[in-house]
Design a protein around this motif. Structure first.
Motif, PDB file in Angstrom:
ATOM      1  N   GLY A 102       0.981  -1.010   0.152  1.00 29.44           N
ATOM      2  CA  GLY A 102      -0.151  -0.040  -0.002  1.00 29.44           C
ATOM      3  C   GLY A 102       0.888   1.351  -0.163  1.00 29.44           C
ATOM      4  N   GLY A 103       0.844   2.248  -0.990  1.00 32.56           N
ATOM      5  CA  GLY A 103       1.615   3.195  -1.154  1.00 32.56           C
ATOM      6  C   GLY A 103       1.316   4.058  -2.185  1.00 32.56           C
ATOM      7  N   LEU A 104       2.078   5.128  -2.695  1.00 34.61           N
ATOM      8  CA  LEU A 104       1.791   6.121  -3.615  1.00 34.61           C
ATOM      9  C   LEU A 104       2.108   6.012  -4.946  1.00 34.61           C
ATOM     10  CD1 LEU A 104       2.376   9.081  -1.112  1.00 34.61           C
ATOM     11  CD2 LEU A 104       0.386   7.938  -1.473  1.00 34.61           C
ATOM     12  N   PRO A 120       7.444   9.200 -10.828  1.00 35.16           N
ATOM     13  CA  PRO A 120       6.149   8.766 -10.521  1.00 35.16           C
ATOM     14  C   PRO A 120       5.857   7.581 -11.510  1.00 35.16           C
ATOM     15  CG  PRO A 120       5.713  10.672 -11.757  1.00 35.16           C
ATOM     16  CD  PRO A 120       7.006  10.499 -11.718  1.00 35.16           C
ATOM     17  N   ILE A 121       5.301   6.296 -10.884  1.00 39.84           N
ATOM     18  CA  ILE A 121       5.039   5.214 -11.546  1.00 39.84           C
ATOM     19  C   ILE A 121       3.629   5.102 -12.210  1.00 39.84           C
ATOM     20  CG2 ILE A 121       4.781   2.553 -11.496  1.00 39.84           C
ATOM     21  CD1 ILE A 121       6.583   2.657  -8.779  1.00 39.84           C
ATOM     22  N   THR A 124      -0.629   5.174 -10.984  1.00 44.57           N
ATOM     23  CA  THR A 124      -0.539   5.045  -9.501  1.00 44.57           C
ATOM     24  C   THR A 124      -1.218   6.469  -8.860  1.00 44.57           C
ATOM     25  OG1 THR A 124       1.710   5.984  -9.349  1.00 44.57           O
ATOM     26  CG2 THR A 124       1.426   3.638  -9.574  1.00 44.57           C
ATOM     27  N   PRO A 125      -1.414   6.515  -7.636  1.00 40.06           N
ATOM     28  CA  PRO A 125      -1.796   7.879  -7.039  1.00 40.06           C
ATOM     29  C   PRO A 125      -0.910   9.055  -7.398  1.00 40.06           C
ATOM     30  CG  PRO A 125      -2.280   6.082  -5.615  1.00 40.06           C
ATOM     31  CD  PRO A 125      -1.469   5.553  -6.665  1.00 40.06           C
ATOM     32  N   ALA A 126       0.477   8.753  -7.116  1.00 38.66           N
ATOM     33  CA  ALA A 126       1.457   9.863  -7.578  1.00 38.66           C
ATOM     34  C   ALA A 126       1.159  10.275  -8.870  1.00 38.66           C
ATOM     35  CB  ALA A 126       2.858   9.242  -7.215  1.00 38.66           C
ATOM     36  N   SER A 127       1.023   9.517  -9.765  1.00 35.05           N
ATOM     37  CA  SER A 127       1.011   9.950 -11.374  1.00 35.05           C
ATOM     38  C   SER A 127      -0.565  10.656 -11.484  1.00 35.05           C
ATOM     39  CB  SER A 127       1.194   8.768 -12.320  1.00 35.05           C
ATOM     40  OG  SER A 127       0.110   7.745 -12.106  1.00 35.05           O
TER      41      SER A 127
END
Length: 441
Positions: A102-104, A120-121, A124-127
């Motif tokens: 579970g992460g960003l 950012p991957i 994913t939430p980051a992208s």
């Protein structure tokens, strides 16, 4: 490979005594009693030292840390790969091998005391939140990162799925720092990367976690569709700087290129510990030529795959000598107290060759043009030069590893370009011709 430990300290001594004196029953009791007596005397010595440290050391001590350090000292005296993992280290290892957490979804590094976004991957939430390479993360949920280690910062960004975290971002060109609120999601570590090089399928495996075999199969099928199954000239399997991982995934990856036969065997302390692992499934590449890239950073599971494909003459190995880690570590959970990582066996390629402290020798040796400024940083000494390493099988000559430098720009990557030229027919080499003929039969 499952291994159970009983009693911890005395069992190894007792078992060896029983094995040596199996034909002399009258000696068994006295030998076992002597072993017990000597072992408990040593344990009493440890207890005496422990109590003296607790009582007389110049500052108060942490009992748990003292015991953990003692256990680690015992294990690291065996070889560089045996160790004790406290509960946190064990959880981190499980996350790494599962390949999901579970992460960003951001790759990060530490720079000038704050966390820098490498990339950012995708998906994913980051992208989705619009984070960019070279963004700086200065606060997590309002708490400054300055003073934290990178590991601490990563731990705070990871967490249960569907929970929120707020990052404070400093971005070049933005007037002020700004906050971004993200919701954690399941992040899959993509251990397989791929693309087409014209009519050549390029596959890179960065590590062997629980997702690797499945991801590789998806990558092969995707590239076959993109290029057209009949048009694929061959495959480049890039294992450079891959430190290894799970044994079962090395077998799964090998099985995607080898239809039948042994992939690897493991031999432990006793003859009955020997296990053999065979290919399972079919060759997904349809017998097309395969070139495996290795270098001094290719270790463990990477060497199992390279060794299996080399021995079956299913692929030509290209690059420089691999690291030479030919031992198997078994993870033994210790309940709520973490886990023991213990070297329990050596592994052998299908031809019975142990690569421990020797490595895989490429069929085609190709050196990179290493930047002299980077030479000291990229040279890998190899297993043979690690202090306390497990000796090579039967006293064989030990050989150090090789350079692990891989240029970031493809046009400077001599090993990759050499492989592409071979598959395109631009370059000729007897070793490649031999391997290609073997795969076609």
């Amino acid at each position: 490979m499952n291994k159970s430990v009983i009693g911890g300290f005395a069992i190894g001594t007792i078992v060896s005594a029983l094995t040596v004196f199996a034909l002399q029953p009258g000696n068994l009791n006295s030998i076992a009693e002597a072993a017990d007596s000597d072992t408990y005397r040593q344990l009493n010595l440890f207890g005496d030292v422990f109590e003296r440290v607790r009582a007389d050391y110049v500052e108060p001590t942490d009992d748990a840390k003292l015991v953990e350090s003692a256990i680690n000292g015992m294990l690291t005296s065996l070889d560089p790969h045996s160790s004790y993992m406290n509960p946190k280290s064990f959880r981190d290892m499980q996350v790494q091998t599962r390949g999901e957490f579970g992460g960003l979804g951001i790759e990060v590094t530490m720079e000038n005391g704050v966390v820098k976004v490498v990339t950012p991957i995708d998906e994913t939430p980051a992208s989705r939140a619009g984070l960019r390479p070279n963004d700086y993360i200065t606060h997590i949920d309002g708490k400054p990162i300055l003073g934290m280690t990178l590991s601490d910062a990563v731990d705070k960004m990871r967490g249960p799925v569907n929970t929120a975290v707020t990052l404070t971002i400093v971005r070049k060109g933005a007037d002020e720092p700004f906050d971004v609120k993200l919701t954690r999601d399941i992040i899959t570590i993509k251990s397989v990367k791929y693309h087409r090089e014209g009519d050549i399928a390029y596959l890179r495996i960065t590590s062997f976690n629980e997702q690797t075999g499945e991801l590789l199969e998806e990558a092969i099928q995707t590239l076959k569709k993109q290029i057209g199954p009949a048009k694929v000239k061959g495959y480049v399997l890039d294992l450079r700087n891959n430190p290894g991982g799970l044994l079962e995934q090395a077998i799964a990856v090998s099985s995607d290129f080898v239809s039948e036969g042994e992939i690897v065997s493991t031999r432990g302390r006793h003859a009955e510990d020997t296990q053999r692992y065979n290919a399972r499934g079919g060759d997904l590449t349809g017998g097309k030529p395969v070139i495996v890239l290795v270098n001094g950073g290719s270790a463990s599971a990477s060497e199992i795959v390279a060794g299996a494909l080399q021995d079956h003459r299913r692929a030509v190995i290209l690059g420089t000598r691999s690291f030479g880690k030919g031992s198997v570590q078994t993870i033994i959970p210790l309940g709520s107290d973490g886990a023991l990582r213990l070297t329990t066996a050596r592994y052998f390629t299908p031809s019975g060759h142990s690569i421990q402290a020797k490595g895989i020798v490429p069929d085609i040796q190709v050196e990179q043009n290493t930047d002299p400024k980077l030479k000291k940083r990229t040279l890998v000494t190899g297993e043979a030069e690690l202090p306390g390493h497990l000796a090579a099988e039967d006293g064989a000559k030990e050989i150090a590893g090789s350079d692990s430098f891989v240029p970031t720009d493809k046009k400077d990557d001599k090993q990759l370009l050499y492989a592409i030229d071979l598959l395109n027919g631009v370059r000729k080499d007897a070793a490649f011709k031999s391997a290609s003929s073997a795969s076609a039969n």
